[in-house]
Design an enzyme around this catalytic site. Structure first.
Site, mmCIF file in Angstrom:
data_model
loop_
_atom_site.group_PDB
_atom_site.id
_atom_site.type_symbol
_atom_site.label_atom_id
_atom_site.label_comp_id
_atom_site.label_asym_id
_atom_site.label_seq_id
_atom_site.Cartn_x
_atom_site.Cartn_y
_atom_site.Cartn_z
ATOM 1 C CD GLU A 170 71.740 52.639 16.241
ATOM 2 O OE1 GLU A 170 71.729 52.007 17.308
ATOM 3 O OE2 GLU A 170 71.792 53.886 16.195
ATOM 4 C CG HIS A 206 71.672 57.784 18.198
ATOM 5 N ND1 HIS A 206 70.322 58.059 18.288
ATOM 6 C CD2 HIS A 206 71.802 56.458 18.480
ATOM 7 C CE1 HIS A 206 69.675 56.958 18.616
ATOM 8 N NE2 HIS A 206 70.547 55.971 18.733
#
Length: 269
Positions: free
Chosen positions: A188, A119
């Site tokens: 993302e 992430h």
């Protein structure tokens, strides 16, 4: 809901997949309450049959993960019991002198089925790299779980430039885990995380299309599904369904009813 497999028979479409990460927003009590509410919704008599055709995952923090796995394992319906419980990170070694880290082997032992890796927050705050994510993905696959690997460009620009930046991240992981491993890529765009609106639909679809056309993704024997994350919310998936396999949700889905609403939208789009 059938368990995700490591490969697909010819002509069989990829299963859609949608889920939520709680990051570090929830207390232990709120996590338990949230999961109970979601499982109750999935166990209701009027739950749409279409929900059996998608994979659903919930990613709590490490402290509550084993409790969530128990809640899912003892849920009232087969649909609820098939929810994939995920972890927010793991170490690349299964055991050793790594104080404070979490072993992928232990995660698998307590019922974890999927592990989020790479992430943007972990890269920004803790200095993780594409190589780190690749080594962790190997550990996840080695222990029979699915790596959910977050990829995305830092800033918005030309689609071709964004795709090149993302493909570097993707290639690192796919090379590490091998052709037979199932992988979920969470696209993302870093500039869209936490924003008021998701990235433009056309932009997202063009970047993902280029990823799918790459030899690294196209030539794999295992499943490589791609979901969108980054301020994802209601009504979005119907616009993305041509290229994307699902959604990776954040704060919007921290309310059980909104999460359930999005599950239905993904299943029925």
């Amino acid at each position: 809901m059938s368990t995700p497999s490591g490969g697909l028979p010819p002509g069989r479409p990829r299963r859609r997949i949608v889920g939520v990460s709680m990051k570090m927003y929830f207390s232990a009590g709120r996590t338990s309450s949230y999961v109970s509410s979601v499982l109750a919704l999935l166990s209701a008599p009027d739950v749409p049959a279409s929900l059996a055709d998608i994979d659903i995952f919930i990613i709590p923090d490490h402290v509550t993960l084993s409790g969530v796995a128990h809640q899912v394992g003892t849920a009232a319906s087969p649909l609820a019991r098939s929810v994939l419980v995920g972890a927010q990170d793991c170490h690349w070694e299964d055991a050793g002198a790594f104080t404070g880290e979490v072993s992928a082997a232990v995660l698998a032992e307590v019922g974890c089925r999927l592990v989020e890796l790479g992430h943007a927050e972990r890269k920004r705050l803790f200095g993780e790299t594409d190589k780190t994510a690749a080594e962790k993905a190997k550990a996840v696959v080695r222990n029979g779980m699915i790596p959910l690997v977050c990829v995305g460009e830092l800033s918005r620009g030309e689609v071709s430039v964004a795709a090149e930046e993302v493909m570097v991240q993707v290639s690192s992981v796919l090379e590490a885990v091998g052709e037979e491993a199932e992988v979920v890529l969470a696209y993302e765009p870093v500039w869209a995380i936490g924003a008021a609106e998701p990235a433009p639909v056309e932009y997202v679809c063009e970047v993902v299309k280029k990823l799918r056309e790459s030899k690294e993704v196209r030539g794999r024997n295992g499943i490589t599904r791609v979901v969108y994350g980054g301020s994802a919310g209601p009504g979005l998936f119907e616009k993305l369904a041509g290229e994307l396999d699902g959604l990776f949700l954040g704060r919007f889905a921290h309310e059980p009813g909104q999460f359930y609403q999005t599950l239905r939208e993904v299943a029925e789009a």
